[in-house]
Design an enzyme around this catalytic site. Structure first.
Site, PDB file in Angstrom:
ATOM      1  CG  HIS A   1      34.945  40.725  33.906  1.00 28.48           C
ATOM      2  ND1 HIS A   1      35.671  40.117  34.636  1.00 28.48           N
ATOM      3  CD2 HIS A   1      33.790  40.795  34.738  1.00 28.48           C
ATOM      4  CE1 HIS A   1      35.498  40.140  35.859  1.00 28.48           C
ATOM      5  NE2 HIS A   1      34.144  40.395  36.020  1.00 28.48           N
TER       6      HIS A   1
ATOM      7  CE  LYS B   1      34.932  44.172  35.620  1.00 33.57           C
ATOM      8  NZ  LYS B   1      33.790  45.253  36.115  1.00 33.57           N
TER       9      LYS B   1
END
Length: 259
Positions: free
Chosen positions: A150, A154
């Site tokens: 990600h 995040k």
């Protein structure tokens, strides 16, 4: 007309949700929640001019919306969903970070209130299918590891999608530990562990949301991968949730359960 409140409307996913709701006939944004804002003008965030902006959820009156869409942060999501259920909002939750215990408590509250909602670790169709395929493959390949990748902003690790994938795999897989005698010369090198399923989290700029599920067997291997290159890809799932949430009489976890 279904009235929608968007929590986290100023963020990247929140803005995608704003654009989606604005485009849907039969839905209107009546309120938004964000804790820090550069402007108090709703139109600066593509919200309708009449929408009410709140920076504290305690100030939100019951009845201002029918559906509470949540794209906030892990530290806020439990309190937000509990507040929504207690005040008559149907939650559609894309924020990850809820524990199993918190999900169970919220489910019980939704049953008490006879109020439906959806908690989705991932609204992307490719991610939903990856989890479905991984669960099927795990019946034949008990040795499995998960890698999720990600963007650097995040907040939680592992991702809700990776953890949900591991939970779905564990439902059909006998308790099993791959390479149990491995010694870590660097703590954490083998990743997190969910019932013997190793999960590895990558956080790098340039990524959005990606996952690989790697299965190994004698003389063969299987890799299932999904890639989300644009946050807009999640909105097809949010659209389904908005259209179906009114039919639910309790919280449901997982987009695949309302498709």
């Amino acid at each position: 007309m279904t009235k929608v409140l968007i929590a986290g409307f100023a963020g990247s996913m929140g803005q995608q949700a704003v654009n989606l709701v604005n485009s849907l006939p039969g839905f209107e944004i009546t309120a938004g929640l964000a804790h820090t804002l550069k402007s108090q003008n709703p139109e600066d965030y593509q919200l309708p001019a009449a929408a009410k902006i709140f920076t504290n959820r305690a100030d939100i009156p019951a009845g201002i919306a029918d559906v509470w869409v949540d794209f906030t942060v892990p530290s806020a999501v439990y309190g937000n969903v509990k507040f929504a259920l207690e005040h008559g909002f149907r939650p559609v939750v894309g924020t990850t970070g809820l524990t199993d215990e918190q999900e169970s408590e919220l489910l019980a509250l939704s049953k008490e209130k006879h109020l439906g909602g959806l908690i989705a670790p991932n609204f992307g169709m490719s991610a939903v299918l990856l989890m479905k395929f991984a669960k099927e493959a795990a019946k034949y390949f008990p040795d499995v590891e998960i890698i999720e990748m990600h963007h650097e902003d995040k907040k939680d690790a592992p991702s809700g999608t990776a953890l949900s994938t591991a939970k779905m795999i564990a439902e059909v897989r006998e308790p099993h530990q791959t390479a149990p005698d491995t010694t870590e010369s660097l703590a954490g090198a083998r990743g997190g562990d969910y019932q013997g399923i190793k999960i590895h989290a990558v956080r790098l700029p340039g990524y959005i949301a990606h996952e690989q599920v790697l299965f190994g067997g004698k003389g063969e291997a299987l890799t299932i991968r999904q890639d989300s290159f644009d946050r807009g890809s999640f909105m097809s799932g949010v659209k389904v949730a908005l259209e179906r949430v009114g039919e639910l009489d309790q919280l449901v976890v997982g987009l695949e359960n309302i498709l």
